[in-house]
Motif scaffolding. Structure first.
Motif, short mmCIF file in Angstrom:
data_model
loop_
_atom_site.label_atom_id
_atom_site.label_comp_id
_atom_site.label_asym_id
_atom_site.label_seq_id
_atom_site.Cartn_x
_atom_site.Cartn_y
_atom_site.Cartn_z
N SER A 1 0.80 -1.23 0.00
CA SER A 1 0.00 0.00 0.00
C SER A 1 0.83 1.28 0.00
N ALA B 1 -8.09 -3.45 -12.18
CA ALA B 1 -6.86 -2.67 -12.24
C ALA B 1 -6.04 -2.87 -10.97
N ASP B 2 -6.73 -2.96 -9.83
CA ASP B 2 -6.04 -3.24 -8.56
C ASP B 2 -5.33 -4.59 -8.63
N LYS C 1 -4.01 -6.07 -11.15
CA LYS C 1 -2.77 -5.95 -11.91
C LYS C 1 -1.70 -5.20 -11.12
N THR C 2 -2.14 -4.18 -10.38
CA THR C 2 -1.19 -3.42 -9.57
C THR C 2 -0.53 -4.30 -8.51
N ILE C 3 -1.34 -5.11 -7.85
CA ILE C 3 -0.79 -6.00 -6.82
C ILE C 3 0.10 -7.07 -7.45
N GLU D 1 1.99 -6.68 -10.00
CA GLU D 1 3.27 -5.98 -10.23
C GLU D 1 4.05 -5.85 -8.93
N LYS D 2 3.34 -5.56 -7.84
CA LYS D 2 4.02 -5.40 -6.56
C LYS D 2 4.50 -6.74 -6.00
#
Length: 291
Positions: free
Chosen positions: A105, A141-142, A144-146, A148-149
């Motif tokens: 986060s 979209a979240d 995909k973001t996670i 990546e993280k």
């Protein structure tokens, strides 16, 4: 899900003289059987040394940790002290559950760094994300973001000689905007960096077949949580071999899945002493499932 009878029939081994298909030998693990210590979360704070001794007596060779904090360590023991306790009981710890919500986060490394230190001090190889704050994964979209993280976290761990894993519940299969979080992380994370700890109970409870996941993503599942589903109440766990999950068929595909560690976890106990429960599960996995 493939039934035991269908599995044996397909293997052509229905003769009375053969009890288990040869494919089950693929479930054999050089690491032995492990226990997720969350199974004994009520006992550990009261007597960590006594609990670890009981785990060893119950027939386990490995443990998976949870709940580490920089201030309290592992139930009052530093990571080094806890490691020595495990060694004294002939136990190893290949992995630990460490929440990375802060890193995901905010990008802050303070907590993450503490977890890396603990993993290294105990000789663990895998830092496993046990769950996620649901606010982090509300949209596709979240997801995909996670993903990546997760890749970034795995890259950080790699510099320390460690690996990343992800442990599922059932919420990962909630469909959002035509996809699911679990499908996203399987497809969008680097297979060489991000490994999966498949909780078999939660997969089945979500209505999915673990074997189909193995077929679609061979080699991704280095760990499985071996957790059985109560026959009368699917919300409850039960001792391995007394519930509804067909572990024989699942473990027959161990090589396809890439399984290296079998970790028992039981979150609740019904009319049975927890130590008797974990010993019963360990015995069934070794003697019947041949792990």
């Amino acid at each position: 899900m493939t039934t035991r009878r269908k599995f044996l029939a397909q293997a052509g081994l229905m003769s009375a003289g053969i009890m288990l298909a040869p494919q089950l030998l693929s479930a054999k693990s050089k690491n032995g059987v492990g226990l997720q210590l969350y199974s004994l979360r009520q006992q550990l704070p009261k007597d960590v040394k006594g609990v670890i001794a009981e785990v060893a007596k119950a027939g386990y060779q490995e443990v998976e940790t949870f709940g580490y904090s920089k201030t309290n360590g592992f139930w009052g023991l530093s990571a080094k002290e806890f490691s020595e306790l495990l060694k004294a009981n002939n136990l190893k710890t290949p992995s630990g559950h460490y929440g990375l919500d802060e890193f995901f986060s905010t990008g802050k490394m303070d907590q993450f760094d503490a977890y890396i230190e603990a993993a290294l001090a105990t000789g663990q190889t895998y830092v496993i994300v046990p769950s996620l704050n649901h606010n982090l994964i509300k949209t596709a979209a979240d997801f995909k973001t996670i993903a990546e993280k997760l890749n970034k976290a795995a890259e950080v761990l790699k510099t320390h000689g460690l690996k990343l894993g992800y442990h599922n519940h059932n919420f990962e299969w909630t469909e959002t905007e035509g996809t699911t979080f679990y499908d996203t992380i399987l497809n969008a994370t680097d297979p060489k960096l991000v490994n999966m700890e498949l909780d078999l109970y939660w997969v089945v409870r979500a209505g999915h077949d673990p074997i189909e996941l193995f077929k679609k993503h061979p080699g991704r599942f280095k760990f499985v949580h071996v957790k059985d589903m109560d026959k009368t109440n699917n919300n409850l766990n039960t001792e391995i071999g007394t519930g509804t999950i067909d572990f024989k068929s699942i473990f027959a595909q161990a090589k396809l899945a890439g399984i290296e560690h079998y970790i028992v976890e039981q979150e609740n106990y019904t009319n049975i002493d927890p130590y008797k429960s974990i010993a019963q599960s360990s015995g069934y996995i070794k003697n019947t499932l041949k792990v």
